[in-house]
Every structure is written in structure tokens, then in C-alpha cells.
Design a protein around this motif. Sequence first.
Motif, mmCIF file in Angstrom:
data_model
loop_
_atom_site.group_PDB
_atom_site.id
_atom_site.type_symbol
_atom_site.label_atom_id
_atom_site.label_comp_id
_atom_site.label_asym_id
_atom_site.label_seq_id
_atom_site.Cartn_x
_atom_site.Cartn_y
_atom_site.Cartn_z
ATOM 1 N N ASP A 170 -2.822 -6.001 -0.389
ATOM 2 C CA ASP A 170 -1.997 -6.267 0.783
ATOM 3 C C ASP A 170 -1.524 -4.950 1.404
ATOM 4 O OD1 ASP A 170 -2.256 -8.982 0.550
ATOM 5 O OD2 ASP A 170 -0.387 -9.259 -0.566
ATOM 6 N N LEU A 177 3.681 -10.344 -2.874
ATOM 7 C CA LEU A 177 2.774 -9.277 -2.462
ATOM 8 C C LEU A 177 1.756 -9.051 -3.569
ATOM 9 C CD1 LEU A 177 2.846 -7.434 0.099
ATOM 10 C CD2 LEU A 177 3.936 -5.704 -1.335
ATOM 11 N N ARG A 178 0.495 -8.870 -3.195
ATOM 12 C CA ARG A 178 -0.584 -8.673 -4.160
ATOM 13 C C ARG A 178 -1.322 -7.374 -3.898
ATOM 14 N NH1 ARG A 178 -3.326 -12.804 -5.996
ATOM 15 N NH2 ARG A 178 -4.196 -11.252 -7.428
ATOM 16 N N PRO A 179 -2.004 -6.841 -4.916
ATOM 17 C CA PRO A 179 -2.865 -5.678 -4.683
ATOM 18 C C PRO A 179 -3.851 -5.966 -3.556
ATOM 19 C CG PRO A 179 -2.671 -6.139 -7.025
ATOM 20 C CD PRO A 179 -2.027 -7.295 -6.323
ATOM 21 N N GLY A 239 1.256 -8.724 -9.230
ATOM 22 C CA GLY A 239 1.965 -9.313 -8.106
ATOM 23 C C GLY A 239 3.390 -8.809 -8.062
ATOM 24 N N ILE A 240 3.942 -8.711 -6.851
ATOM 25 C CA ILE A 240 5.342 -8.345 -6.654
ATOM 26 C C ILE A 240 6.010 -9.476 -5.894
ATOM 27 C CG2 ILE A 240 6.959 -6.663 -5.715
ATOM 28 C CD1 ILE A 240 4.687 -4.614 -5.680
ATOM 29 N N LEU A 255 0.602 -0.495 -12.337
ATOM 30 C CA LEU A 255 0.579 -1.334 -11.141
ATOM 31 C C LEU A 255 0.625 -2.813 -11.500
ATOM 32 C CD1 LEU A 255 -2.191 0.610 -9.191
ATOM 33 C CD2 LEU A 255 0.285 0.732 -8.829
ATOM 34 N N GLN A 271 -2.496 -14.947 0.273
ATOM 35 C CA GLN A 271 -3.069 -13.834 -0.458
ATOM 36 C C GLN A 271 -4.527 -13.570 -0.136
ATOM 37 O OE1 GLN A 271 -0.971 -11.972 -2.209
ATOM 38 N NE2 GLN A 271 0.431 -13.376 -1.226
ATOM 39 N N ALA A 300 4.884 -0.438 -4.560
ATOM 40 C CA ALA A 300 4.671 -0.397 -6.006
ATOM 41 C C ALA A 300 5.113 0.921 -6.630
ATOM 42 C CB ALA A 300 3.199 -0.653 -6.328
ATOM 43 N N TYR A 333 1.455 -2.991 -0.278
ATOM 44 C CA TYR A 333 1.488 -2.933 -1.738
ATOM 45 C C TYR A 333 1.612 -1.507 -2.271
ATOM 46 C CZ TYR A 333 -0.050 -3.418 -6.587
ATOM 47 O OH TYR A 333 -0.140 -3.356 -7.966
ATOM 48 N N ASP A 334 0.787 -0.582 -1.801
ATOM 49 C CA ASP A 334 0.736 0.762 -2.369
ATOM 50 C C ASP A 334 2.074 1.482 -2.268
ATOM 51 O OD1 ASP A 334 -1.891 0.438 -3.078
ATOM 52 O OD2 ASP A 334 -2.694 1.478 -1.316
#
Length: 498
Positions: free
Chosen positions: A60, A56-58, A81-82, A78, A25, A67, A63-64
Amino acid sequence: MKRLSRREFLSKTTKTALGLGIASQLGFQIGCHNGTTGPSEAAWRQLANSLQGMLLRPGDALYDQIALPRNLAFAGILPRGIVFVAGPADVQTSVRFAREHGLPAVARSGNHSYAGYSLTTGLLIDLSNMSSIDIDTSGGIVDVAAGALLGAVADATAPFNLLMPSGRCSSVGIAGLLLGGGFGFNGRKFGLTSDNLVQTQIVTANGELLNCNETENSDLFWACRGGGGGNFGINVAFQVQTHPVSTASVYELVWDVEDAHAAWAAMQEIGLTTSNDFSMRLGMIIQEDGPLPGSRNQSLQVIGQLFGGSAEELREILDPAFVAAEPSSSLIEELSFADATLFLEEFDSPDAFLSKSAYLIGPLPEEAIAIMLEHFFLWPADSREAEFKIFSWGGAYNQTSPEATAFVHRSADYIIESDASWHTEDPVSVSDASKEWIQELFVKLQPFFTGSAYQNFIDPTLTDWQSAYYGANFPRLMDVKNTYDPDDFFNFAQSIPT
């Protein structure tokens, strides 16, 4: 954006992302998500290292895009984490991590929650990589992982001439559809998707993996058959009864707006008097892309099938509608069942919308048809699209008692769905006008409805959702919730409470 872009995107990019080291991350301040600091970066790294799947983290690279929800009205919610889980063990790990660190956790399968309830500011547990489909042809049972989409299930069962009763939109996930009921063009003959559930596996709020069927954790099994997704845990797999198929005749008829009243009245009478092999979706639609600049495209459309019947038989069934008003276009054709499924398939793309639902006993009265059609002339000039549609109900849907499963809607003749959509770039005045239009329509028509609503067409504006979705089954659903999630870990605005 095409309807499968997110899923196709994921299937092509997950291995690449892993190769690029996405799971390690980036430093990122997440206080803007909930006003709290959340887990430390070390804790997030530990979670990533403990997964078979990907975190996946903001910040990355992917991510956009990933999400984004199906209903873009909620695109601002938002997650911190995913997790793209690889199997039940990852789901258990993710649930335990969220509990340990005080994060809300939400599961996402097909990403079609109308009210954005498959979104969270905490940990989003994405099931899309859990998409295996195995078929036991001897017993006709299909074993479907919770991330599979309906189109993939149909593709898997078609070579064996089998069908799993389900919905029309191929990009919808099996989990959300089944847990809230699940209806489609074969349901009058074979029942809801949840009626055909034989067994399911679920990760509960304490991270335990349970098997549920008629004899094992039977109360939770009852709740999983129509009690709605996201209430009791995260279902990771379903075993569903399939049914043999051969052919079907399909139809699609369109009428100009001046013939809509007569055609609507005729079609809904046909829907009430035909066998359970017949199905239909009858809808009034208005769109912004009319034939002239600034004009609207407005018409009445009906689509459906006759299961196992010939085109000649179907034409005879539909004859009263042709007599009432000649369609501007018509198609009636006998197809293989697989081709019929493709013909009936609905393609959708992400947009911003509000949807409402209701149930109807008997036909929509002449007075109500007139009210509905007149209301379409009040559609806001700058809005994108609106529909008011009814789907044939009855048949096998109503042959199961309301208390036998959590799905209580067992006496209607039609289910109604209406939606209004707008562009995400539209000003607030346009989105507000669209919402006001559909709310006013339902106020006008409410005297003709039963007072119930479909839990899969979840409506964030409903104030009496407990009764509308679940009726007399709501107290029992609360009992199940208290047994398996007494701390109300899995919760959202319209979740079953403790």
C-alpha cells in the motif's frame, strides 16, 4: 525527519487514504516476512471491513513510511498488516483476528521502544488515532486515550494550570511511558507517571476489555504501574491524577570539556542536597559536527528547573557549580509553567542507536567521573553521537514502597542513561564500534552502579533483565501474566514470561 513527522503525516493522510480505498487490500505475497503464508487475502479483507479504523498492508502507498520505527536499527522488521484502530472495539477485533490466524500482535503508541519491541512480523496494532484527552477539572483527573503523545497531554492540561507528571520528550506516547514507570522534571515532587495512575482499561489476550483500579482487577492494575508495556494486553485508556502548577524557573548551563570534571562533581552534589522542587539532567555529549572539518563537538550540559521558585533562588542553588567552573554559557529564567515545559522539551528524530541505563546511590565518585570522561576520548572517529547523562531521582520516586506497585526502583539518587548512535547508511564496522564503545563504558562503571536498569530504557543486550528491571517484583509479575495471558500471546524478547 522531524520528531512528529509520522504522527503529523498520519493525521493529514488517514482520511485521504480512506478516500483512496486503502482499506481494500492489494494482492501481496507475505511469505518473506516469516516464512509462512499467513491469513488469506479474503481474511485480510474481512478484517478491513470489520474495522472502524484502517488496515494497511505491504504494497500500500503509505506502508513504507508508517512501518518505520523510532530506532532505525530495527527498520527491517516489517508487519504483515498495520491496523489503525479507531477505538477499543477495533483493538478487540484485531487481537481476536491475530489469535485466530496464528499471528503475533504488538501494540504501537509513540513508537519509541528502544529495542524495537513495538515492531512485529505479524499484526501491528497502531493506537495513534486513539488520542482523545478529557479533563475533569473538579477532581483533576485527565482521561487519556492510549495513542496520545505527551506533548498533546501537556498542551491539554496547561490551560487549566494542571500537569500530569511525565517525561520530557513530547513525541513519546502515554502508554509506553506510563506502563514502564515514567519520569521527568516534575517527578521528584509528584512521583512517576504510573504512581499517579488512578484507573486503566486494557484489552487482554482473549479480546476481553477490562477495567483496572485498586479494587477491580487490582492485580493487573498493580502490574500496569511499572510492569512494562506489551506484557499483559493492550491498554486503551488511562485515568491519571494531575497537579496544580503556576510558574517554574529553568536553567541550562554548558561547560567546555576541560571543566567537565569539576562541574560534574559540583552539579551532582547540588542534586543531592536540594528540595524536591529541583530537577536536573546532567550529561556529557560528543557529536560529529565540531567547529572544524573532521572535528568533534564535546561538552558538558545540564538542564532542569526549580518548580515554583524564582530565578534568584535558582541562581543561589546553582552557585556552587559556577564557583567550581565558570560555564561557557548559562541561562536562568523564570517562566510560566507552560513555557517552562516547552523550554525543557526534548526534540528527537529517528536514528539508529543503542541505549543503556543504570541506577546510582549517592554521587558518581571522583574515580568514576574520570573513567567516564576518559572514555569519551575513545569514541569511534566515524560515529554520529554519544551521551552519558544522569537524571535526579529520589524525592517522591522513593516515597512509594518497592512492592506497592510493579515499579521496584525506589532507593536511588540518580538514574543513568547512556546512548551511542550511528547513521543508518554507515557500514557495520561503524555501528559495531559504537555498540562496543558503550558496552565497554558500562563494564568500566558497573562497580559503581546498583545493578538495576530502567525498563523504559529497554536494553536488548541485558542478560539479567528480569532482575535488573523488576527485582523482587518479577515473580509476582509472572503470576499476573499467568492469570491474564496464560498462553503468552503478548510476548517479545524481554517480556514477562508465563
